[in-house]
Design a protein around this motif. Structure first.
Motif, PDB file in Angstrom:
ATOM      1  N   ALA A 169       3.724  -2.547   3.639  1.00 22.42           N
ATOM      2  CA  ALA A 169       2.604  -3.144   4.366  1.00 22.42           C
ATOM      3  C   ALA A 169       2.367  -2.322   5.627  1.00 22.42           C
ATOM      4  CB  ALA A 169       2.942  -4.584   4.738  1.00 22.42           C
ATOM      5  N   VAL A 170       1.100  -2.070   5.923  1.00 24.67           N
ATOM      6  CA  VAL A 170       0.762  -1.254   7.087  1.00 24.67           C
ATOM      7  C   VAL A 170      -0.309  -1.944   7.933  1.00 24.67           C
ATOM      8  CG1 VAL A 170       1.368   0.923   5.938  1.00 24.67           C
ATOM      9  CG2 VAL A 170      -0.998   0.083   5.837  1.00 24.67           C
ATOM     10  N   ASP A 171      -0.381  -1.523   9.175  1.00 25.79           N
ATOM     11  CA  ASP A 171      -1.403  -1.966  10.117  1.00 25.79           C
ATOM     12  C   ASP A 171      -2.167  -0.734  10.595  1.00 25.79           C
ATOM     13  OD1 ASP A 171      -0.628  -4.727  10.223  1.00 25.79           O
ATOM     14  OD2 ASP A 171       1.062  -4.150  11.508  1.00 25.79           O
ATOM     15  N   PRO A 172      -3.400  -0.921  11.051  1.00 25.06           N
ATOM     16  CA  PRO A 172      -4.113   0.222  11.635  1.00 25.06           C
ATOM     17  C   PRO A 172      -3.340   0.755  12.840  1.00 25.06           C
ATOM     18  CG  PRO A 172      -5.589  -1.646  11.314  1.00 25.06           C
ATOM     19  CD  PRO A 172      -4.193  -2.145  11.055  1.00 25.06           C
ATOM     20  N   ALA A 173      -3.362   2.050  13.038  1.00 22.52           N
ATOM     21  CA  ALA A 173      -2.713   2.652  14.202  1.00 22.52           C
ATOM     22  C   ALA A 173      -3.497   2.274  15.455  1.00 22.52           C
ATOM     23  CB  ALA A 173      -2.647   4.159  14.045  1.00 22.52           C
ATOM     24  N   ALA A 174      -2.786   2.015  16.544  1.00 20.24           N
ATOM     25  CA  ALA A 174      -3.438   1.619  17.792  1.00 20.24           C
ATOM     26  C   ALA A 174      -4.321   2.742  18.344  1.00 20.24           C
ATOM     27  CB  ALA A 174      -2.395   1.209  18.819  1.00 20.24           C
ATOM     28  N   SER A 175      -3.831   3.963  18.273  1.00 23.68           N
ATOM     29  CA  SER A 175      -4.585   5.119  18.776  1.00 23.68           C
ATOM     30  C   SER A 175      -4.527   6.227  17.730  1.00 23.68           C
ATOM     31  CB  SER A 175      -3.984   5.617  20.087  1.00 23.68           C
ATOM     32  OG  SER A 175      -4.028   4.616  21.061  1.00 23.68           O
ATOM     33  N   PRO A 176      -5.278   6.086  16.641  1.00 23.40           N
ATOM     34  CA  PRO A 176      -5.172   7.087  15.572  1.00 23.40           C
ATOM     35  C   PRO A 176      -5.692   8.454  15.992  1.00 23.40           C
ATOM     36  CG  PRO A 176      -7.000   5.588  15.159  1.00 23.40           C
ATOM     37  CD  PRO A 176      -6.272   5.077  16.361  1.00 23.40           C
ATOM     38  N   GLN A 177      -4.955   9.482  15.599  1.00 25.64           N
ATOM     39  CA  GLN A 177      -5.413  10.856  15.788  1.00 25.64           C
ATOM     40  C   GLN A 177      -6.219  11.295  14.577  1.00 25.64           C
ATOM     41  OE1 GLN A 177      -1.975  13.276  16.554  1.00 25.64           O
ATOM     42  NE2 GLN A 177      -1.580  12.327  18.520  1.00 25.64           N
ATOM     43  N   LEU A 178      -5.879  10.728  13.424  1.00 22.19           N
ATOM     44  CA  LEU A 178      -6.534  11.055  12.160  1.00 22.19           C
ATOM     45  C   LEU A 178      -6.971   9.769  11.478  1.00 22.19           C
ATOM     46  CD1 LEU A 178      -3.943  13.683  10.865  1.00 22.19           C
ATOM     47  CD2 LEU A 178      -6.180  14.160  11.887  1.00 22.19           C
ATOM     48  N   PRO A 179      -7.981   9.831  10.606  1.00 20.90           N
ATOM     49  CA  PRO A 179      -8.447   8.611   9.949  1.00 20.90           C
ATOM     50  C   PRO A 179      -7.436   7.980   8.995  1.00 20.90           C
ATOM     51  CG  PRO A 179      -9.757  10.512   9.245  1.00 20.90           C
ATOM     52  CD  PRO A 179      -8.811  10.983  10.297  1.00 20.90           C
ATOM     53  N   CYS A 180      -6.376   8.690   8.654  1.00 17.89           N
ATOM     54  CA  CYS A 180      -5.360   8.138   7.747  1.00 17.89           C
ATOM     55  C   CYS A 180      -4.180   7.522   8.495  1.00 17.89           C
ATOM     56  CB  CYS A 180      -4.871   9.221   6.789  1.00 17.89           C
ATOM     57  SG  CYS A 180      -4.123  10.635   7.600  1.00 17.89           S
ATOM     58  N   MET A 224       0.839  -1.176   0.000  1.00 15.32           N
ATOM     59  CA  MET A 224       0.000   0.000   0.000  1.00 15.32           C
ATOM     60  C   MET A 224       0.884   1.238   0.000  1.00 15.32           C
ATOM     61  SD  MET A 224      -2.633   1.287   2.994  1.00 15.32           S
ATOM     62  CE  MET A 224      -4.154   0.820   2.225  1.00 15.32           C
ATOM     63  N   ARG A 225       0.474   2.254  -0.747  1.00 14.73           N
ATOM     64  CA  ARG A 225       1.221   3.515  -0.740  1.00 14.73           C
ATOM     65  C   ARG A 225       0.964   4.206   0.597  1.00 14.73           C
ATOM     66  NH1 ARG A 225       3.055   6.321  -5.088  1.00 14.73           N
ATOM     67  NH2 ARG A 225       3.853   4.244  -5.437  1.00 14.73           N
ATOM     68  N   CYS A 226       2.041   4.514   1.291  1.00 14.36           N
ATOM     69  CA  CYS A 226       1.915   5.231   2.551  1.00 14.36           C
ATOM     70  C   CYS A 226       2.878   6.407   2.554  1.00 14.36           C
ATOM     71  CB  CYS A 226       2.132   4.308   3.744  1.00 14.36           C
ATOM     72  SG  CYS A 226       3.777   3.600   3.867  1.00 14.36           S
ATOM     73  N   PHE A 227       2.650   7.299   3.476  1.00 10.55           N
ATOM     74  CA  PHE A 227       3.415   8.531   3.559  1.00 10.55           C
ATOM     75  C   PHE A 227       3.986   8.633   4.963  1.00 10.55           C
ATOM     76  CE2 PHE A 227       0.170   8.855   0.376  1.00 10.55           C
ATOM     77  CZ  PHE A 227       0.884   9.314  -0.717  1.00 10.55           C
ATOM     78  N   LEU A 228       5.316   8.672   5.034  1.00 10.02           N
ATOM     79  CA  LEU A 228       6.003   8.668   6.317  1.00 10.02           C
ATOM     80  C   LEU A 228       6.537  10.052   6.652  1.00 10.02           C
ATOM     81  CD1 LEU A 228       7.127   5.692   4.805  1.00 10.02           C
ATOM     82  CD2 LEU A 228       7.260   5.423   7.271  1.00 10.02           C
ATOM     83  N   PRO A 229       6.150  10.590   7.814  1.00 12.19           N
ATOM     84  CA  PRO A 229       6.743  11.854   8.226  1.00 12.19           C
ATOM     85  C   PRO A 229       8.223  11.627   8.513  1.00 12.19           C
ATOM     86  CG  PRO A 229       5.312  10.980   9.955  1.00 12.19           C
ATOM     87  CD  PRO A 229       5.208  10.057   8.774  1.00 12.19           C
ATOM     88  N   GLU A 265       6.290  -3.749   8.736  1.00 13.67           N
ATOM     89  CA  GLU A 265       7.664  -4.240   8.658  1.00 13.67           C
ATOM     90  C   GLU A 265       8.578  -3.076   8.321  1.00 13.67           C
ATOM     91  OE1 GLU A 265       7.044  -7.180   5.683  1.00 13.67           O
ATOM     92  OE2 GLU A 265       7.135  -5.752   4.044  1.00 13.67           O
ATOM     93  N   ALA A 266       9.846  -3.291   8.516  1.00 12.57           N
ATOM     94  CA  ALA A 266      10.820  -2.253   8.198  1.00 12.57           C
ATOM     95  C   ALA A 266      10.824  -1.969   6.700  1.00 12.57           C
ATOM     96  CB  ALA A 266      12.212  -2.694   8.645  1.00 12.57           C
ATOM     97  N   ILE A 267      11.135  -0.734   6.345  1.00 12.57           N
ATOM     98  CA  ILE A 267      11.286  -0.405   4.929  1.00 12.57           C
ATOM     99  C   ILE A 267      12.699   0.120   4.686  1.00 12.57           C
ATOM    100  CG2 ILE A 267       8.831   0.100   4.627  1.00 12.57           C
ATOM    101  CD1 ILE A 267       9.700   3.110   4.391  1.00 12.57           C
ATOM    102  N   THR A 268      13.121  -0.010   3.440  1.00 14.85           N
ATOM    103  CA  THR A 268      14.430   0.478   3.020  1.00 14.85           C
ATOM    104  C   THR A 268      14.226   1.566   1.964  1.00 14.85           C
ATOM    105  OG1 THR A 268      14.684  -1.050   1.175  1.00 14.85           O
ATOM    106  CG2 THR A 268      15.355  -1.861   3.369  1.00 14.85           C
TER     107      THR A 268
END
Length: 149
Positions: free
Chosen positions: A76-87, A1-6, A93-96
């Motif tokens: 690959a992503v999982d739902p956040a345990a305590s999301p502040q935002l719906p995204c 899944m395309r995700c965006f990492l701060p 897993e680790a990414i490179t």
């Protein structure tokens, strides 16, 4: 899944194989985001997710060039345990750097606004005046060098 990492400017110079580890926070086009924005298309929801990651980047700014940095990656992503935002999600897993497809970063003109927004959620609105510039991941070395000079 395309995700965006701060991220931070310092992350651009990271040479370790894994740059973000399992459990790291990210933003993505989630089912919760689709429910929150039922009239938005895929591109609009990805924009929302990337801007949310940019806000998280600004809130975490500590030192160095004051720029919001977002890494767009396929992971690959999982739902956040305590999301502040719906995204909000976390990495499964680790990414490179091989997983990163683009770098989004503020132009120099945004530095004062990023400094003002650091740790101040109310000041984030001032960042709406600045676009994130898109860079291919192959430009990472040149971008890191330019920002460290």
């Amino acid at each position: 899944m395309r995700c965006f990492l701060p991220a931070a400017v310092a992350d651009l110079g990271e040479i370790a194989p894994a740059i973000f580890f399992s459990g790291a926070p990210a933003c993505a086009d989630t089912a919760a985001l689709r429910r929150a924005l039922p009239d938005a298309d895929d591109e609009e929801r990805e924009l929302v997710a990337s801007l949310a990651a940019a806000d998280y980047s600004a809130l975490a700014y500590e030192s160095g060039p004051a720029r919001r940095v977002v890494l767009a990656a396929d992971a690959a992503v999982d739902p956040a345990a305590s999301p502040q935002l719906p995204c909000d999600v976390t990495l499964s897993e680790a990414i490179t750097w091989d997983d990163v497809v683009a770098i989004l970063i503020d132009e120099e003109a945004a530095e004062a606004a990023v400094r003002a927004a650091a740790g101040d959620a109310d000041a984030l609105a001032s960042l709406e005046d600045f676009d994130l510039l898109w860079y291919d991941v192959t430009e990472r070395g040149d971008l890191a060098a330019a920002l460290q000079s």
